[in-house]
Design an enzyme around this catalytic site. Structure first.
Site: not given
Length: 261
Positions: A75, A185
């Protein structure tokens, strides 16, 4: 279990890190993996840094219950906001994080680079320092994408909404002379084809996954944790803070097929 045969933990705010997991599993075919998606709290990218640190620490505690030998933060937001704190709190556990592949795109000679990331990732000093380092010689377009990670959490069923949101987010940048797109992302690679199709010319997509995989191999080798013997009973297990059969089935489906079906 021995240290070498222990699994590698991978976590994300939700389903996005499964795209990272797929690359790591291919690069390390003898390793077992445990993936934890914090889908009950997704997305991280629209929360405060302090909240992300708390959530990431809670997820790491869950992975430690499985005696993982290393942890990958799949992440970008959690890497930027929480990695340093997690490393300080767990000095004996190798912790690696995914980074936006801006440097990789610059090193490849790309001149007009679009970086798509969560609002928090783009606002943090770490990313801003990267942009400042390269912007004298490269045109960098930073595009915060509120809602995109959350929409990708819907999986294949959400494709119409994902497409509509990408159309909206990219309306002002797709006419620019972009030659590379950095997906900052780990949710976004699931929509990489949709993003590339916004342009009327070819663009190179960068995720940072290959560099992360090489870094993980290097860390495991240096600490004598790499599993080199053939693993005929490989396990890749999925857990979620939204612990429902439907959510876990979505994880397994995305691991096998992505958003394609």
């Amino acid at each position: 279990m021995s240290k070498q045969t222990a699994p590698i933990g991978v976590f994300d705010s939700g389903v996005g890190g499964i795209s990272t997991l797929r690359t790591l599993a291919q690069a390390l075919p003898n390793e077992n993996f445990i993936f934890y998606g914090d889908s009950a709290n997704a997305p991280y990218g629209e929360k405060s840094s302090e909240k992300v640190c708390v959530l990431a620490s809670q997820v790491l505690d869950q992975l430690k219950h499985h005696q993982v030998k290393a942890v990958v933060i799949a992440c970008n937001t959690a890497t930027s906001a929480a990695k340093q704190q997690l490393m300080v709190a767990n000095p004996n556990l190798p912790i690696l994080g995914i980074e936006p592949a801006l440097k990789q795109a610059v090193d490849a000679g790309r001149q007009h680079i679009l970086v798509m990331a969560t609002p928090l990732t783009i606002s943090l000093p770490k990313y801003q320092a990267q942009v400042a380092k390269f912007q004298a010689t490269t045109q960098i377009y930073s595009l915060p994408c509120p809602g995109l990670a959350d929409t990708i959490e819907l999986g294949h069923a959400g494709l119409p909404r994902i497409q509509a949101l990408i159309d909206q987010l990219m309306a002002d940048v797709k006419t620019q002379p972009i030659d590379a797109v950095v997906l900052g992302c780990t949710h976004y690679p699931f929509a990489a084809d949709l993003i590339a199709a916004e342009f009327d010319h070819p663009v190179q997509i960068y995720t940072g996954y290959e560099g992360l995989a090489k870094n993980l191999v290097r860390h495991l080798t240096d600490q004598d944790l790499l599993r080199t013997a053939p693993n005929t009973d490989r396990q890749i297990d999925f857990y979620s803070s939204r612990n429902t059969p439907e959510e876990l089935a979505l994880y397994r489906h995305l691991y096998r097929y992505g958003l394609d079906q």
